[in-house]
Design a protein around this motif. Structure first.
Motif, short mmCIF file in Angstrom:
data_model
loop_
_atom_site.label_atom_id
_atom_site.label_comp_id
_atom_site.label_asym_id
_atom_site.label_seq_id
_atom_site.Cartn_x
_atom_site.Cartn_y
_atom_site.Cartn_z
N GLY A 12 0.83 -1.20 0.12
CA GLY A 12 0.11 -0.05 0.06
C GLY A 12 0.74 1.14 -0.05
N ALA A 13 1.77 1.47 0.91
CA ALA A 13 2.65 2.48 0.95
C ALA A 13 3.49 2.67 -0.28
N LEU A 14 3.93 1.51 -0.75
CA LEU A 14 4.69 1.89 -1.97
C LEU A 14 3.88 2.23 -3.05
N GLN A 15 2.85 1.70 -3.24
CA GLN A 15 1.82 2.21 -4.08
C GLN A 15 1.51 3.62 -4.21
N VAL A 16 1.32 4.08 -3.21
CA VAL A 16 1.22 5.56 -2.75
C VAL A 16 2.24 6.24 -3.34
N PHE A 17 3.63 6.00 -2.76
CA PHE A 17 4.90 6.48 -3.47
C PHE A 17 4.94 6.41 -4.96
N GLN A 18 4.63 5.40 -5.53
CA GLN A 18 4.84 5.39 -6.98
C GLN A 18 3.79 5.98 -7.73
N LEU A 19 2.53 5.96 -7.31
CA LEU A 19 1.58 6.72 -8.25
C LEU A 19 1.06 7.82 -7.55
N GLN A 20 1.75 8.54 -6.49
CA GLN A 20 1.46 9.71 -5.93
C GLN A 20 0.18 9.80 -5.21
#
Lengths: 319, 257, 295
Positions: free
Chosen positions: C207-215
């Motif tokens: 989840g956290a990585l997805q937010v970093f990746q896709l903003q």
């Protein structure tokens, strides 16, 4: 009475359409087929009826009938392909089927209206019509719950291998369940769409699965009566308690989880259990068997089935 | 009723298995069995745990796919049948672990034996009801008609299951450990019931661990080990056979033999 | 080439998510339908905290992982364990666990939906800055690099650990046969809680990585990912971690191609269609052992 009805006609209508949708999911669960295809069929029925009605000038009832039949037919085909899958796999395949319907509707161009769906499909359906259709569906389901038919369906659900050993054609029951579920789901979709005049791909999504499950799980999955109880609870609760309307999804989530843990039979199952226990207490001890058979009296020995029948005992490990 | 060993003069075989094998991957659960069940007799299958007895019952009822071999019932090859057709041919069974519908009372559980074998309609319903009531009376659970299975003792659950199988009015009855978990007195009742069913001409195949009961009840025994038939014949002789003692009974002597 | 890179990034996030789900499903037999909601809610928790304090990437990730692990263990303890205790047979237990999971999932999703008014959320206040590297016509961010390294690294580590360690052995034993496992002295209840915590932690990480990746992340992401993860696991074959790795990158590759072909609205149909295809043609999956999945 009349005044009450006029004030609540919309909620009554919502109760009936919700019930129809829930019945299309409940029937397969009752036969032990873990299918959510009814939601996809709702979409197929709704879109078919709306397209025929708005784009091809078909009258209300032929449009409803064609939507219902198409959904039933497609669901039966789906059943032919996947009825042998077990438990979760079947459940997920049918969820995938339902979501594919939504994707197809989104990509249907001018025919399905794309992501914004179809508007202006207000057919000539009254609440009385819905009530009559619902009565028809419920009558059919009630027959399937009664007597030998009901017993055989229970066996197909609880123990398919036992069912086959008793001469019941399990495969045929499972396939016909897809047909019936598709017809009911298609009817629910067609009627709901032509009542509300609109359908969008966003409706045919996971949320609809959750709503249908909530109705069934709260009321009880063993009988149409359970679905009726559930439908009444979830359509009327928000109108009676306004905080329920605000926190609808959270409360439904809690109710579904609690029912899954503590009340697998739902409100109806609880009521049936209580009635059975009450009768058992009133019933005199079974007529005394001959003296030599004294040891057979029920409860005469600690019942080992009770311990056998908890999964936790085999999965509890050495804790 | 004498237990004649005269095979050739025996009545016709109601059931015949020829070179039946069931392999699960590399495991040869049943491996080339050939035998017949003479009409109106009680035949027992003896063998240690894992010798393939229950797999054989599953093969006869067509729940388990055959690796090879043929199965004949009343002279007809039915190896290609789907499982649900087998009861319609006249074969009924009970299970090693009792299988009942816990939400339905005893009467309804027994009625299930008649449900798919009788047509719908009022006359058929009355017939089914009669058959179920007779079956419950014979197995001694008629006084429990309205009780739910989860309120029954283990022995009574067994009786209900046997009643359900009898209500199917089969020509061949397969009993998979029908007296497991029962006391001596209860075992004798089951034994008596089996003998009275035989008197009416019902052929029975029984899988059981209680050697004494088998010797007392069966007309002949089949002894299995590692999926193969090792000895067959008159019960006392089979039990006394060194190969059987070796496989099934270890070094223990059989007192009653 | 750019497609390959995108596939690797997308696949790594899919992989982290699906690994957790596959771990719980293949070992303790729990298909956790709240896994997607945990994914969303853990990222959302990190988002809420980052609204108040400017935090670095590792801290945000840690928060998300911890929230995910706690939610998952809690769900196991309060819901699934209770259901198993009260179930009489395997089939009804399976069904009730699935339905219970759907119910549990609705709660955090509704909370996030209400708090964000259905708008996507991100880590706008984080100290982390995205850098873009370009070489030979390829575009690559430092985030992608972190995502790929984390995804592949954890997948390989988890696979090796499951293969080697005693704990892994016990877990796999439960996966095969809970009775054998208890004979081996494996405490199932504790093991199940631990497994679910790891699974939830992986969801939080994804989840956290997805937010970093896709903003940003939308509240509906969880449910979609859940179905996709199911497709990946089924494609690879339940019980095989290598299968999950294959499934994640295969699906990511297919979806990247669909996007490249400007057929974005059909993208979900890939995973849904895949579920069908695999279950019908090769129900045990590509890397799966022969397993009976039919009634």
């Amino acid at each position: 009475m009349m005044a009450w009805y006029t004030a609540n006609a919309v909620v009554v209508q919502a109760t009936m359409t919700t019930l129809l949708l829930a019945l299309s999911i409940q029937l397969p669960l009752r036969v032990g087929v873990f299918s959510f295809a009814g939601v996809g069929c709702f979409g197929i029925g709704g879109y078919t009826a709306a397209i025929l009605y708005t784009k091809f000038d078909v009258d209300t009832w032929p449009a409803v009938a064609l939507g219902t039949l198409l959904a039933g037919g497609l669901c039966y085909l789906l059943g032919l392909i996947i009825h042998k899958l077990s438990g979760l796999y079947l459940g997920m395949a049918t969820i995938a089927f339902s979501l594919i319907v939504a994707v197809a509707a989104t990509n249907g161009g001018s025919l399905t209206g794309g992501a914004s769906g179809i508007f202006g499909a207000l057919g000539g359906i009254t609440n009385l019509h819905v009530l009559l259709l619902l009565a028809l569906v419920v009558a059919g389901l009630a027959i399937s719950e009664y007597g030998r038919f009901g017993r055989m369906i229970d066996t197909v659900r609880e123990d398919p291998e036992l069912a086959a050993a008793l001469g019941i054609n399990v495969g045929r029951y499972r396939k016909l369940t897809f047909l019936a579920s598709g017809l009911i789901g298609g009817l629910a979709g067609a009627v709901t769409t032509l009542l509300r005049s609109t359908i969008t791909p966003a409706e045919v999504n996971f949320h609809m699965v959750v709503v249908a499950l909530t109705v069934i799980i709260i009321g009880g999955s063993s009988s149409w009566l359970g679905a009726l109880i559930g439908a009444i609870v979830i359509t009327w609760l928000p109108t009676v308690l306004s905080f329920v309307a605000d926190w609808e999804s959270i409360i439904y989530g809690f109710l579904v989880a609690l029912a899954a843990i503590f009340l697998p039979g739902g409100v109806l199952g609880l009521a049936k259990d209580l009635i059975h226990r009450w009768r058992a207490r009133r019933r005199p001890t079974p007529p005394a068997p001959p003296a030599s058979e004294a040891e057979k009296i029920p409860g005469g020995e600690p019942s080992s089935p009770a311990t056998e029948r908890s999964l936790a005992s085999t999965q509890g490990g050495t804790s | 009723m004498s237990r004649s060993q005269n095979d050739s003069a025996d009545p016709r075989m109601i059931f015949e298995a020829d070179d039946v094998a069931v392999h699960f991957g590399g495991v040869k659960a049943v491996d080339g069995l050939t035998f017949g069940l003479p009409e109106g007799k009680i035949i027992g299958i003896l063998g240690p745990n894992g010798s393939g007895k229950s797999t054989l019952v599953g093969a006869i009822t067509r729940h388990v796919p055959l690796t090879r071999g043929t199965l004949k019932f009343l002279g007809k090859d039915y190896a290609g049948d789907e499982p649900h057709l087998v009861p319609h041919r006249g074969i009924a069974r009970t299970f090693q672990t009792v299988r009942l519908l816990e939400e339905r009372n005893v009467l309804e559980n027994v009625l299930l034996g008649t449900d798919s074998l009788t047509a719908g309609g009022r006359a058929a319903r009355r017939l089914g009801q009669e058959r179920a009531e007779q079956a419950m009376a014979r197995t001694g659970c008629d006084h429990l008609a309205k009780v739910r299975p989860d309120e029954l003792s283990y022995g009574n659950r067994r009786r209900v299951e046997i009643a359900r199988a009898i209500a199917m009015e089969p020509k061949l009855l397969l009993l998979d450990e029908p007296t497991a978990g029962m006391g001596r007195a209860e075992k004798e009742e089951i034994s008596t019931l089996m003998l009275s069913l035989r008197a009416e001409g019902l052929t029975q195949l029984i899988v059981e661990h209680d050697v004494q009961m088998m010797v007392d009840t069966c007309d002949s025994l089949l002894a299995m080990n590692f999926g193969k038939l090792i000895v067959e014949g008159e019960p006392r002789e089979v039990v006394r056979n060194p190969a059987v003692q070796e496989a099934y009974l270890g070094k223990q002597a059989v007192k009653h033999a | 080439m750019q497609e390959l890179l995108n596939t690797l990034t997308l696949g790594s996030i899919y992989l982290l998510f699906a690994l957790g789900m596959a771990l719980a499903w293949s070992t303790i037999g729990i298909l956790n339908f709240a896994h997607g909601a945990i994914f969303v809610f853990s990222a959302f928790s990190a988002h809420i905290i980052s609204e108040h304090v400017a935090l670095s990437m590792p801290v945000l990730i840690l928060i998300s992982v911890l929230v995910g692990a706690a939610m998952s263990a809690l769900t196991q303890w309060l819901a699934f364990e209770q259901i198993l205790k009260r179930s009489t047979n395997h089939r009804s237990a399976e069904m009730r666990v699935l339905i219970g999971g759907i119910g549990v999932a609705a709660i955090p999703i509704a909370i996030v939906d209400k708090a964000t008014a259905s708008a996507p959320f991100g880590f706008a206040n984080s100290t982390y800055k995205t850098e873009v590297y370009e070489s030979m016509g390829l575009r690559m961010t430092n985030t992608s690099l972190i995502v790929i390294i984390t995804g592949v690294g954890i997948a390989v580590a988890l696979t090796l650990w499951l293969r080697a360690s005693r704990r892994g052995l016990g877990l796999r034993a439960i996966g095969v046969d809970s009775e054998t496992a208890s004979l081996m002295g494996v405490n199932r209840t504790a093991m199940a809680l631990g497994t679910m915590a790891i699974a939830g932690g992986l969801a939080g990480l994804a989840g956290a990585l997805q937010v970093f990746q896709l903003q940003a992340m939308g509240v509906a992401t969880g449910d979609q990912l859940l179905i996709k993860a199911f497709a990946m696991i089924v494609l690879g074959g339940l019980g095989s971690m290598a299968g999950v790795i294959f499934g994640a990158f295969a699906l990511a590759g297919a979806e990247t191609l669909i996007f490249a072909a400007k057929l974005g609205t059909w993208v979900d149909a890939v995973s849904f269609g895949l579920i069908f295809l695999v279950l019908l043609v090769r129900p045990q999956g590509i890397f799966g052992r022969q397993e009976v999945r039919r009634t």
